[in-house]
Design an enzyme around this catalytic site. Sequence first.
Site, PDB file in Angstrom:
ATOM      1  N   VAL A 188      -2.603   6.100 -12.518  1.00  0.00           N
ATOM      2  CA  VAL A 188      -3.820   6.449 -11.791  1.00  0.00           C
ATOM      3  C   VAL A 188      -4.270   5.201 -11.032  1.00  0.00           C
ATOM      4  CG1 VAL A 188      -6.261   7.050 -12.080  1.00  0.00           C
ATOM      5  CG2 VAL A 188      -4.527   8.252 -13.418  1.00  0.00           C
ATOM      6  N   GLY A 189      -4.636   5.380  -9.774  1.00  0.00           N
ATOM      7  CA  GLY A 189      -5.056   4.230  -8.959  1.00  0.00           C
ATOM      8  C   GLY A 189      -6.566   4.087  -8.903  1.00  0.00           C
ATOM      9  N   ASP A 190      -7.027   3.478  -7.819  1.00  0.00           N
ATOM     10  CA  ASP A 190      -8.466   3.239  -7.654  1.00  0.00           C
ATOM     11  C   ASP A 190      -9.217   4.466  -7.155  1.00  0.00           C
ATOM     12  OD1 ASP A 190      -6.929   2.984  -5.227  1.00  0.00           O
ATOM     13  OD2 ASP A 190      -8.741   2.261  -4.236  1.00  0.00           O
ATOM     14  N   THR A 242      -6.315  11.295  -2.775  1.00  0.00           N
ATOM     15  CA  THR A 242      -4.992  10.701  -2.548  1.00  0.00           C
ATOM     16  C   THR A 242      -3.935  11.298  -3.479  1.00  0.00           C
ATOM     17  OG1 THR A 242      -3.866   8.547  -2.374  1.00  0.00           O
ATOM     18  CG2 THR A 242      -5.256   8.859  -4.285  1.00  0.00           C
ATOM     19  N   SER A 299       0.392  11.024   1.877  1.00  0.00           N
ATOM     20  CA  SER A 299      -0.225  10.365   0.721  1.00  0.00           C
ATOM     21  C   SER A 299      -1.519  11.026   0.272  1.00  0.00           C
ATOM     22  CB  SER A 299      -0.467   8.881   1.034  1.00  0.00           C
ATOM     23  OG  SER A 299      -0.710   8.194  -0.151  1.00  0.00           O
ATOM     24  N   GLY A 328      -4.101   0.317  -5.247  1.00  0.00           N
ATOM     25  CA  GLY A 328      -5.245   0.599  -6.100  1.00  0.00           C
ATOM     26  C   GLY A 328      -5.455  -0.419  -7.203  1.00  0.00           C
ATOM     27  N   GLY A 373      -5.137   1.443  -0.003  1.00  0.00           N
ATOM     28  CA  GLY A 373      -4.134   0.406  -0.256  1.00  0.00           C
ATOM     29  C   GLY A 373      -3.800   0.347  -1.738  1.00  0.00           C
ATOM     30  N   THR A 390      -4.338   7.164   1.770  1.00  0.00           N
ATOM     31  CA  THR A 390      -5.515   7.729   1.105  1.00  0.00           C
ATOM     32  C   THR A 390      -6.604   7.988   2.121  1.00  0.00           C
ATOM     33  OG1 THR A 390      -5.184   6.628  -0.999  1.00  0.00           O
ATOM     34  CG2 THR A 390      -7.459   7.106  -0.423  1.00  0.00           C
TER      35      THR A 390
END
Length: 323
Positions: free
Chosen positions: A213-215, A202, A82, A238, A236, A184
């Site tokens: 797109v995540g956090d 990540t 990841s 995002g 986790g 991540t």
Amino acid sequence: MKSNRRDFLKKSALSTAALSIPTVLAAETARRMPAKPVVVSTWNHGMPANKEAWDYIINDRTALDAIEAGVKISEADPRVSSVGYGGFPDRDGKVSLDACIMTGEGDCGSVSFLQHIKHPISVARKVMEETEHIMLSGEGALQFALKQGFQMENLLTEEAKKRWEIWKAKGNPRSIINGDNHDTIGMLAIDRQNRIAGACTTSGLAWKMHGRVGDSPIIGAGLYVDDEVGGAVATGVGEAVIKVVGSFLVVELMRQGFSPEEACAEAIERIAKKQNIDGMQVGFLAINKSNQHGAFALRKGFQYALTIDNETYLKDSKYLIEE
Ligand code: ASP
């Protein structure tokens, strides 16, 4: 009675002055604390990453150099599914990476939806140091990276491709975080000069929508650092972290006097209170300038690597839900 703007400004100046006395004292105390180096990072692949960062710290390099070098170990490791090279792709079979970096002074840089570059953390650092911007995304981030001398590479390993094909064959349209698809790396370090810095990198949720797109590249969500207080990172789902601006929340809670663990626990509780947390995992990890560290997760299973006094330990995070 309606108060006018001047009244409001007067009142807020007074309350700011009153509030700022302990804040200023806390900031002063944090700066004067004797420096005791520490490195923390998320998950067990943080162990070799911490060791690399620690080498930098004991050789008197900055916390910023240390965290960049540390997370590059995970980015380059094809077994870490990841992060970076070997990361699981999106549902179209494409690997896209998110990363950000931040110093205690508040400088930061970030890249999102970046493809073909093995070390997004180093591109994020270049964004911080070489541009007037904070975030570059997608094609623009790639063009910038190439101009900075990074090379395009195929990041989809045979193993990751195989796993993607298996997932596709099941016809599963959702990407949920389970024991397999989170990893991540978020890292925080304090160096011998009491400087603090953090990094987060990540390949995001496995099988995510193309373009998601995540956090992790979002300052305040996946990572936040303030040298008056400490730093926090998230891992986790995002989407859940972004909704509570998680890492900023943890740092602000520590500013108010919460310990790192208490601050992480409070952020997790906010997520649990308002969001549908079925099958979801989120973890926060934090350190403060008084050399305390702590973590808290939604579910059992979150671990973090801690390096202090030349030793590296794998610690189990506390959690809210037992399964
Ligand atoms: N936080 C990452 C994201 O949502 C995923 C992870 O931690 O594995 O992209």
